[in-house]
Motif scaffolding. Sequence first.
Motif, PDB file in Angstrom:
ATOM      1  N   GLU A   1      -7.637  -2.383  -3.399  1.00 48.31           N
ATOM      2  CA  GLU A   1      -7.108  -2.413  -2.039  1.00 48.31           C
ATOM      3  C   GLU A   1      -7.868  -3.415  -1.173  1.00 48.31           C
TER       4      GLU A   1
ATOM      5  N   PRO B   1     -11.710   1.997  -3.717  1.00 54.91           N
ATOM      6  CA  PRO B   1     -10.593   1.082  -3.458  1.00 54.91           C
ATOM      7  C   PRO B   1     -10.912  -0.407  -3.652  1.00 54.91           C
TER       8      PRO B   1
ATOM      9  N   LEU C   1       0.817  -1.206   0.000  1.00 53.45           N
ATOM     10  CA  LEU C   1       0.000   0.000   0.000  1.00 53.45           C
ATOM     11  C   LEU C   1       0.856   1.264   0.000  1.00 53.45           C
TER      12      LEU C   1
ATOM     13  N   ILE D   1      -7.482   2.621   4.270  1.00 53.99           N
ATOM     14  CA  ILE D   1      -7.635   1.171   4.179  1.00 53.99           C
ATOM     15  C   ILE D   1      -7.632   0.555   5.575  1.00 53.99           C
TER      16      ILE D   1
END
Length: 405
Positions: free
Chosen positions: A49, A46, A32, A91
């Motif tokens: 992610e 995302p 990340l 995240i």
Amino acid sequence: MSAVAPTTWQSRPAPTDADAWIARATEVAAILATDAAARDRAGATPYAEVQLLKDSGLVTLLGPAAHGGGGQRWTTAYQVVREVAKADGSIAQLLGYHYLWNWAARLVGTREQWEHVEAEAARNRWFFGGAVNPRDADVVVRDEGDTLAFSGRKSFSTGSKVSDVTVLEGVLEGTDDHVFAIVPSDSEGLAFHDDWDNIGQRLTESGGVTLDNVRVGWGSAAGYVDKTFRPRVYNTLNVPTIQLVFVNFYLGIAAGALETAAGYTRNTTRPWLHGGHDRAVDEPYIIDIYGDLTTRLWAAQAFADRVAEEGQRLHDDPDAVTERDRGEFEVRVAAAKAHATDVALEVTSRIFEATGARSTATAEGLDRFWRNVRTHTLHDPVAYKRREVGRHVLIGELPTPTWYS
């Protein structure tokens, strides 16, 4: 985003203890970190992610090992959230909220309900979102016989479009009874809005949601048996549990800010022309800043870890949790939240004193750490956390369980 193919992890043994899971989180954070500033500027949904969190297995951390989960404790979950937050606060928030909503069935539901939800979630690597913003008017839940229909709107719904399932909450029409249920995020009548446009935590997909007769069976109403809720004190542990999630991604963001700033100072910051030093790392004021901020951060981390251990004892024996146990834990969490807020805001702001004027360039992205902390620490006023602590110290008062205490 730079991504690791699932086979990279699938070809290796799954982590089996807390240290190995934290190491896995460190690997995820490293991925990340490679383009965190660029992704923050882009603000795109995302999907990649969240897939990374699934592929790495982090989404199953608290799930039962018998069904493919990590079988870990909350103390490990908090450490994992903190590690991911060093690279990407958004995240980490998504992951921390996922852990809480995944655990919500155990907090509120019957044994049969939470065993079913946790098994399915671990097997299918579900990612959880939640439409439970308590500042808005309550969603109305209508009893239709064998089913329930949820209708209303919430301003915030963290996880929204990237979630597989969403936790709903509302009040049963004509009563004061609250109802939780977990539904597929693509359920008919559930509409997520692309209206999350804030200065920080930009990738959390925390926009609004509308519920238009979202139907679930009574069997999905968490904790209800024959349409009657069966309460436990443990039901009210959702607030201190999620507040500790906040504490840990604040501290993770602060740690990431310090690490990133230190790298910039070592490699790029110039010494002051009147200081008499050839390197920025020899400047006494810069050394003092890093020493001061690191000391404060380490103290906050140690306190957060201690409080997490205290909470774990309650999670280990849910049926034994008393109102006093819960209240004393909430006071400790309130103290950790207040302290973490102050430390994280100070760290993410003061790093610029040590990195210098050129570090404010947009390309460096150092501002994202402060923006992320500043945005989320407004979730609920920290003064009310200090109030909980102060009233307990002065008159022995324990906080009354609410959506924020």
